[in-house]
Design a protein around this motif. Structure first.
Motif, PDB file in Angstrom:
ATOM      1  N   PRO A  77      -3.653  32.325 -22.190  1.00  0.00           N
ATOM      2  CA  PRO A  77      -4.867  33.087 -22.471  1.00  0.00           C
ATOM      3  C   PRO A  77      -4.920  33.446 -23.949  1.00  0.00           C
ATOM      4  CG  PRO A  77      -3.254  34.444 -21.322  1.00  0.00           C
ATOM      5  CD  PRO A  77      -2.700  33.070 -21.364  1.00  0.00           C
ATOM      6  N   PRO A  78      -6.109  33.767 -24.481  1.00  0.00           N
ATOM      7  CA  PRO A  78      -6.201  34.163 -25.882  1.00  0.00           C
ATOM      8  C   PRO A  78      -5.452  35.481 -26.125  1.00  0.00           C
ATOM      9  CG  PRO A  78      -8.381  34.152 -24.814  1.00  0.00           C
ATOM     10  CD  PRO A  78      -7.377  33.810 -23.785  1.00  0.00           C
ATOM     11  N   ASN A  79      -5.423  35.950 -27.356  1.00  0.00           N
ATOM     12  CA  ASN A  79      -4.815  37.225 -27.770  1.00  0.00           C
ATOM     13  C   ASN A  79      -3.294  37.209 -27.635  1.00  0.00           C
ATOM     14  OD1 ASN A  79      -7.519  37.990 -27.834  1.00  0.00           O
ATOM     15  ND2 ASN A  79      -7.394  38.804 -25.754  1.00  0.00           N
ATOM     16  N   GLY A  80      -2.717  36.025 -27.509  1.00  0.00           N
ATOM     17  CA  GLY A  80      -1.273  35.973 -27.498  1.00  0.00           C
ATOM     18  C   GLY A  80      -0.614  36.504 -26.244  1.00  0.00           C
ATOM     19  N   VAL A  81      -1.409  36.849 -25.229  1.00  0.00           N
ATOM     20  CA  VAL A  81      -0.801  37.293 -23.974  1.00  0.00           C
ATOM     21  C   VAL A  81      -0.094  36.101 -23.338  1.00  0.00           C
ATOM     22  CG1 VAL A  81      -1.257  38.280 -21.708  1.00  0.00           C
ATOM     23  CG2 VAL A  81      -2.625  38.994 -23.673  1.00  0.00           C
ATOM     24  N   SER A  82       1.077  36.340 -22.796  1.00  0.00           N
ATOM     25  CA  SER A  82       1.835  35.204 -22.288  1.00  0.00           C
ATOM     26  C   SER A  82       1.169  34.625 -21.043  1.00  0.00           C
ATOM     27  CB  SER A  82       3.264  35.641 -21.955  1.00  0.00           C
ATOM     28  OG  SER A  82       3.219  36.627 -20.945  1.00  0.00           O
ATOM     29  N   ALA A  83       1.436  33.376 -20.799  1.00  0.00           N
ATOM     30  CA  ALA A  83       0.813  32.675 -19.669  1.00  0.00           C
ATOM     31  C   ALA A  83       1.197  33.370 -18.368  1.00  0.00           C
ATOM     32  CB  ALA A  83       1.283  31.231 -19.633  1.00  0.00           C
ATOM     33  N   PRO A  84       0.281  33.463 -17.443  1.00  0.00           N
ATOM     34  CA  PRO A  84       0.518  34.249 -16.244  1.00  0.00           C
ATOM     35  C   PRO A  84       1.454  33.597 -15.234  1.00  0.00           C
ATOM     36  CG  PRO A  84      -1.635  33.226 -16.170  1.00  0.00           C
ATOM     37  CD  PRO A  84      -1.065  32.912 -17.496  1.00  0.00           C
ATOM     38  N   ALA A  85       1.592  32.284 -15.223  1.00  0.00           N
ATOM     39  CA  ALA A  85       2.383  31.670 -14.162  1.00  0.00           C
ATOM     40  C   ALA A  85       3.770  31.345 -14.676  1.00  0.00           C
ATOM     41  CB  ALA A  85       1.708  30.384 -13.678  1.00  0.00           C
ATOM     42  N   PRO A  86       4.890  31.560 -13.991  1.00  0.00           N
ATOM     43  CA  PRO A  86       4.928  32.169 -12.661  1.00  0.00           C
ATOM     44  C   PRO A  86       4.682  33.677 -12.715  1.00  0.00           C
ATOM     45  CG  PRO A  86       7.149  31.806 -13.439  1.00  0.00           C
ATOM     46  CD  PRO A  86       6.239  31.219 -14.480  1.00  0.00           C
ATOM     47  N   ARG A  87       4.122  34.211 -11.644  1.00  0.00           N
ATOM     48  CA  ARG A  87       3.522  35.510 -11.761  1.00  0.00           C
ATOM     49  C   ARG A  87       4.380  36.648 -11.213  1.00  0.00           C
ATOM     50  NH1 ARG A  87      -1.232  37.696 -12.852  1.00  0.00           N
ATOM     51  NH2 ARG A  87      -1.672  39.669 -11.809  1.00  0.00           N
ATOM     52  N   GLY A  88       4.822  36.524  -9.947  1.00  0.00           N
ATOM     53  CA  GLY A  88       5.603  37.610  -9.364  1.00  0.00           C
ATOM     54  C   GLY A  88       4.788  38.869  -9.223  1.00  0.00           C
ATOM     55  N   ALA A  89       5.319  40.023  -9.680  1.00  0.00           N
ATOM     56  CA  ALA A  89       4.699  41.325  -9.417  1.00  0.00           C
ATOM     57  C   ALA A  89       3.823  41.812 -10.554  1.00  0.00           C
ATOM     58  CB  ALA A  89       5.783  42.358  -9.137  1.00  0.00           C
ATOM     59  N   THR A  90       3.554  40.962 -11.573  1.00  0.00           N
ATOM     60  CA  THR A  90       2.810  41.470 -12.731  1.00  0.00           C
ATOM     61  C   THR A  90       1.433  41.987 -12.352  1.00  0.00           C
ATOM     62  OG1 THR A  90       2.082  39.227 -13.133  1.00  0.00           O
ATOM     63  CG2 THR A  90       3.956  40.007 -14.428  1.00  0.00           C
ATOM     64  N   GLY A  91       0.830  41.447 -11.298  1.00  0.00           N
ATOM     65  CA  GLY A  91      -0.507  41.880 -10.898  1.00  0.00           C
ATOM     66  C   GLY A  91      -0.559  43.320 -10.438  1.00  0.00           C
ATOM     67  N   GLN A  92       0.557  43.904 -10.139  1.00  0.00           N
ATOM     68  CA  GLN A  92       0.544  45.269  -9.628  1.00  0.00           C
ATOM     69  C   GLN A  92       0.405  46.321 -10.720  1.00  0.00           C
ATOM     70  OE1 GLN A  92       0.133  45.515  -6.425  1.00  0.00           O
ATOM     71  NE2 GLN A  92       0.304  43.292  -6.473  1.00  0.00           N
ATOM     72  N   GLN A  93       0.636  45.908 -11.993  1.00  0.00           N
ATOM     73  CA  GLN A  93       0.613  46.956 -13.015  1.00  0.00           C
ATOM     74  C   GLN A  93      -0.819  47.366 -13.348  1.00  0.00           C
ATOM     75  OE1 GLN A  93       2.599  44.438 -15.677  1.00  0.00           O
ATOM     76  NE2 GLN A  93       0.829  43.917 -16.890  1.00  0.00           N
ATOM     77  N   ALA A  94      -0.997  48.657 -13.750  1.00  0.00           N
ATOM     78  CA  ALA A  94      -2.303  49.126 -14.186  1.00  0.00           C
ATOM     79  C   ALA A  94      -2.695  48.384 -15.452  1.00  0.00           C
ATOM     80  CB  ALA A  94      -2.265  50.629 -14.448  1.00  0.00           C
ATOM     81  N   THR A  95      -3.989  48.129 -15.611  1.00  0.00           N
ATOM     82  CA  THR A  95      -4.461  47.322 -16.713  1.00  0.00           C
ATOM     83  C   THR A  95      -5.511  48.126 -17.465  1.00  0.00           C
ATOM     84  OG1 THR A  95      -4.203  45.490 -15.170  1.00  0.00           O
ATOM     85  CG2 THR A  95      -5.218  44.995 -17.281  1.00  0.00           C
ATOM     86  N   ALA A  96      -5.096  49.006 -18.347  1.00  0.00           N
ATOM     87  CA  ALA A  96      -6.049  49.843 -19.073  1.00  0.00           C
ATOM     88  C   ALA A  96      -7.001  48.964 -19.867  1.00  0.00           C
ATOM     89  CB  ALA A  96      -5.297  50.801 -19.995  1.00  0.00           C
ATOM     90  N   GLY A  97      -8.317  49.210 -19.709  1.00  0.00           N
ATOM     91  CA  GLY A  97      -9.314  48.420 -20.416  1.00  0.00           C
ATOM     92  C   GLY A  97      -9.482  47.033 -19.868  1.00  0.00           C
ATOM     93  N   GLY A  98      -8.781  46.712 -18.801  1.00  0.00           N
ATOM     94  CA  GLY A  98      -8.862  45.373 -18.243  1.00  0.00           C
ATOM     95  C   GLY A  98      -9.741  45.313 -17.012  1.00  0.00           C
ATOM     96  N   VAL A  99      -9.591  44.215 -16.311  1.00  0.00           N
ATOM     97  CA  VAL A  99     -10.419  43.958 -15.136  1.00  0.00           C
ATOM     98  C   VAL A  99      -9.576  44.080 -13.880  1.00  0.00           C
ATOM     99  CG1 VAL A  99     -11.738  42.186 -13.925  1.00  0.00           C
ATOM    100  CG2 VAL A  99     -12.027  42.494 -16.389  1.00  0.00           C
ATOM    101  N   SER A 100     -10.114  44.750 -12.875  1.00  0.00           N
ATOM    102  CA  SER A 100      -9.477  44.782 -11.560  1.00  0.00           C
ATOM    103  C   SER A 100     -10.278  43.923 -10.599  1.00  0.00           C
ATOM    104  CB  SER A 100      -9.423  46.212 -11.024  1.00  0.00           C
ATOM    105  OG  SER A 100      -8.539  46.992 -11.797  1.00  0.00           O
ATOM    106  N   LEU A 101      -9.574  43.153  -9.811  1.00  0.00           N
ATOM    107  CA  LEU A 101     -10.219  42.331  -8.778  1.00  0.00           C
ATOM    108  C   LEU A 101      -9.803  42.881  -7.417  1.00  0.00           C
ATOM    109  CD1 LEU A 101     -11.615  39.845  -7.513  1.00  0.00           C
ATOM    110  CD2 LEU A 101      -9.538  38.535  -8.011  1.00  0.00           C
ATOM    111  N   LEU A 102     -10.781  43.369  -6.668  1.00  0.00           N
ATOM    112  CA  LEU A 102     -10.515  43.853  -5.313  1.00  0.00           C
ATOM    113  C   LEU A 102     -10.934  42.777  -4.332  1.00  0.00           C
ATOM    114  CD1 LEU A 102     -11.931  47.499  -5.647  1.00  0.00           C
ATOM    115  CD2 LEU A 102      -9.599  46.666  -6.067  1.00  0.00           C
ATOM    116  N   THR A 103     -10.033  42.391  -3.450  1.00  0.00           N
ATOM    117  CA  THR A 103     -10.406  41.386  -2.455  1.00  0.00           C
ATOM    118  C   THR A 103     -10.625  42.058  -1.106  1.00  0.00           C
ATOM    119  OG1 THR A 103      -8.161  40.869  -1.749  1.00  0.00           O
ATOM    120  CG2 THR A 103      -9.004  39.645  -3.632  1.00  0.00           C
ATOM    121  N   THR A 104     -11.525  41.478  -0.323  1.00  0.00           N
ATOM    122  CA  THR A 104     -11.894  42.046   0.979  1.00  0.00           C
ATOM    123  C   THR A 104     -11.905  40.980   2.066  1.00  0.00           C
ATOM    124  OG1 THR A 104     -14.256  41.617   0.699  1.00  0.00           O
ATOM    125  CG2 THR A 104     -13.413  43.680  -0.226  1.00  0.00           C
TER     126      THR A 104
END
Lengths: 440, 440
Positions: A77-104
């Motif tokens: 991804p841009p901004n030098g953020v490291s590539a997400p895969a492999p992912r593990g538990a990173t999705g659980q952290q709060a993402t200030a100013g970021g996007v949350s995806l709620l699934t139903t």
């Protein structure tokens, strides 16, 4: 393309790649298949890969020994953020100013069950990310499952849970929230969230798919990426529905939550704004909002989920027995009629409507035409219904009026107050009228 | 223009003219008003004339002493038939090979009641002809009132009377029949006539107006004239709905009776074909029909009005109480569900649906999206409903499925036969599918 396989075993190279890799497969006959690796479905045999093509369509390719493969690893991804895969538990952290995806649940988070031929839900975050390998291109996305069901099963209790979950994401610092939802009742839930969240610091984007993500014609990936982009960049503080604007994968309509309806059982562009155009679009150039879109507000999120479900939505049609209609609203504090034309029912229904109003029920009128407004002043029938105590709800869609009724009943026990609440504009549900504009 | 008044009293000239005269009024300021004289409404004061302009709009002009008037008497119809006005009882005679106009009330035969501000019906043939002065331009039109009510009052019993009346006109030698009908339930009546008249020797054209004929923006005159032209010239033997195709007065869409729906409460072009384009148009160049339009058949008209009204149309929505839904269909032999998406309801409704089917009721499924088809094979919900005995009715509109159910129940007591009848194509109600065509 940074790696190349010129051996006779493209299959071995492909097996070693992570989901999201961009590959190009060149065959002896000169044909070329370029796309992103996505997980194969359950019955994919040996030597079959699933590619998402740039058109948005998925294709399953049986890999031949003579195939050649060029490979790009997943784009960081841009901004030098490291590539997400492999992912593990990173999705659980709060993402200030970021996007949350709620699934139903729903098609956007479903896959084909090839044993039954039907579609079944995908529950795990990792599986969602593997189906949508480019979801985090613009930045990390926090993924959370609120519940997991097909949208025809979702009702008023779920709207409360979802509104609370959305509010929680904003309180945790989210800039925008995406809600992935089955399309069947997406319009009902969208209206409910709009009424339950009177103040929002950012966008709430409901999104669905008409085809599951492992089907060749899936619209899930492009819809979801556009929804994330809108939540990440859109100067918007209201609940909206984002879906394909037309049949191509590069343009998405942003519909106000209280003026949208699923108008086709299967097309990608099934969702249509009623009584006016969409309030924006998303395309390759970015997010485009009309002046009608509500700009970001300051202050914390407000949530008010008070509801009373003692209400009915009653569609009128020739032959409808007035006794039956009366029986179906017994005990109700609120009734929404979907009348014909400008908001009419046969005069044989006047007696029970009068009795319901005298008994303290609020009876609201909408039009089953689903476009244009109800109006009691044109025909004698309308004036009779007005005299019987019916509240004409202008251009509210019948479904939206029903959802609003539940919230209005939850906010007051006084029928006069409920009637007033119904006529107030809470979330842009009354359209700015465009007397000469074409509706579609 | 064959007469001219250059005196200062245009008003006296205008008073001597019959309805239908074409006049041009020229004012001192150079403005010109050219149009057809139509009756003034009740409150038209002295020295006010009502002109229908070529655009289709009516205008009320206050006649000044300085106005000049040019006059054409009403045009005689072609074929040497004498001019219709004054009319008297000529409308009662049978018109072999001609057009019959059946009136039923509704806006197309209504005028504004300026005391109440509402619209009230016009009952007399003479008044209809005076509102529509050019109706008989193409030949005589036999006018007959079948009943007189606003269309929200019209129900299954009226459909029988109307089908019989249409059949009688064909038996009397009519080439085509026009039915003037209120627009609110025009779609329901159109479907009913299509199912009740399995064989037709010529066109049956249902037509309405969104604005009454004495209002400036009335669409009644242009719609009615185009409907008469279609009945007189169209090579067609099915029931159709003719209404404005767009907002202008010079082009009309011909919709198949079983695939049309009022999709706006007030626009002139409110009627839209669903799941496919209209089957024809009428414009200044004449009648244009697509190959899908059913060509004229030989043999006498057939009418079959057997119906059983023990059926309900049940719209599903989130929050609908299954107990209430069950109560509303008790005693019914037929139920049409308007489900979400591809034809779904919440699984909490499965028990009562199973009980209804086990009790001998036929339960049909349609989609409340109103476009696209219902399909039980995509999601588990659909397959569950199929197993519960629900009959999926493809792309039938919910209203059309309900009307068809009444006729199917009237034709058999056996649920298996009723189910089979529902799935048969009786009157083009199942669309030829256009998988990539745009719906609008």
């Amino acid at each position: 393309m940074v790696e190349e396989s010129a051996t006779d075993d493209a299959w071995r190279v492909l097996q070693g790649l992570s989901r999201g890799s961009e590959v190009e497969i060149v065959r002896l006959d000169g044909s070329r298949w370029k796309g992103t690796l996505v997980p194969g479905h359950e019955l994919s045999g040996a030597r079959v890969v699933q590619l998402k093509l740039p058109s948005g369509y998925n294709v399953g390719l049986s890999i031949l020994p003579s195939d050649r493969v060029s490979v790009n690893p997943p784009a960081p991804p841009p901004n030098g953020v490291s590539a997400p895969a492999p992912r593990g538990a990173t999705g659980q952290q709060a993402t200030a100013g970021g996007v949350s995806l709620l699934t139903t649940g729903g098609t956007i988070a479903s896959r084909i069950d090839y044993r039954t031929g039907g579609v079944k839900p995908v529950k795990e975050e990792g599986e969602i990310l593997s189906f949508y390998p480019t979801l985090e291109r613009g930045g990390p996305v926090r993924i959370r499952s609120v519940f997991d069901r097909l949208s025809e099963e979702i009702g008023p209790g779920d709207w409360v849970a979802l509104a609370e979950a959305v509010a929680e994401e904003f309180r945790s610092g989210a800039r925008g929230v995406v809600v992935a939802h089955g399309t069947d009742t997406l319009g009902y839930t969208a209206a409910a969230l709009a009424f339950a969240l009177p103040r929002l610091p950012g966008p709430v984007v409901l999104v669905g798919a008409q085809r599951s993500p492992d089907r060749p014609s899936s619209d899930g990936s492009s819809n979801l990426e556009a929804a994330v982009e809108l939540a990440r960049l859109g100067r918007l503080s209201e609940v909206v529905v984002l879906m394909h604007e037309g049949l191509s994968d590069d343009r998405f309509a942003v519909h106000r939550a209280t003026r949208v309806r699923k108008m086709h059982s299967s097309r990608r562009d099934a969702f249509r704004s009623r009584n006016g155009p969409p309030i924006g679009t998303v395309d390759a150039q970015g997010v485009h909002l009309t002046p009608e879109a509500r700009a970001p507000s300051t202050g914390p999120v407000e949530v008010d989920t008070r509801m009373d479900v003692q209400a009915q939505l009653c569609w009128f049609y020739p032959g409808l027995d007035p006794a039956l209609a009366e029986r179906s609203v017994l005990g109700c504090r609120g009734v929404i009629l979907a009348g014909t034309g400008l908001g009419h029912v046969a005069s044989s229904h006047l007696p029970w409507i009068r009795r319901a109003v005298e008994g303290g029920a609020v009876v609201g009128m909408t039009t089953q035409c689903l476009e244009g407004a109800s109006d009691p002043y044109v025909y004698s029938t309308g004036r009779e219904l007005l005299r019987a105590g019916v509240t004409y709800l202008a251009d509210l869609l019948p479904e939206v009026a029903y959802v609003k009724m539940l919230f209005a009943l939850g906010r007051s026990q006084d029928p006069a107050v409920v009637r007033r609440l119904l006529l107030e504009d809470w979330a842009g549900e009354f359209a700015v009228r465009h007397p000469v504009a074409e509706p579609d």
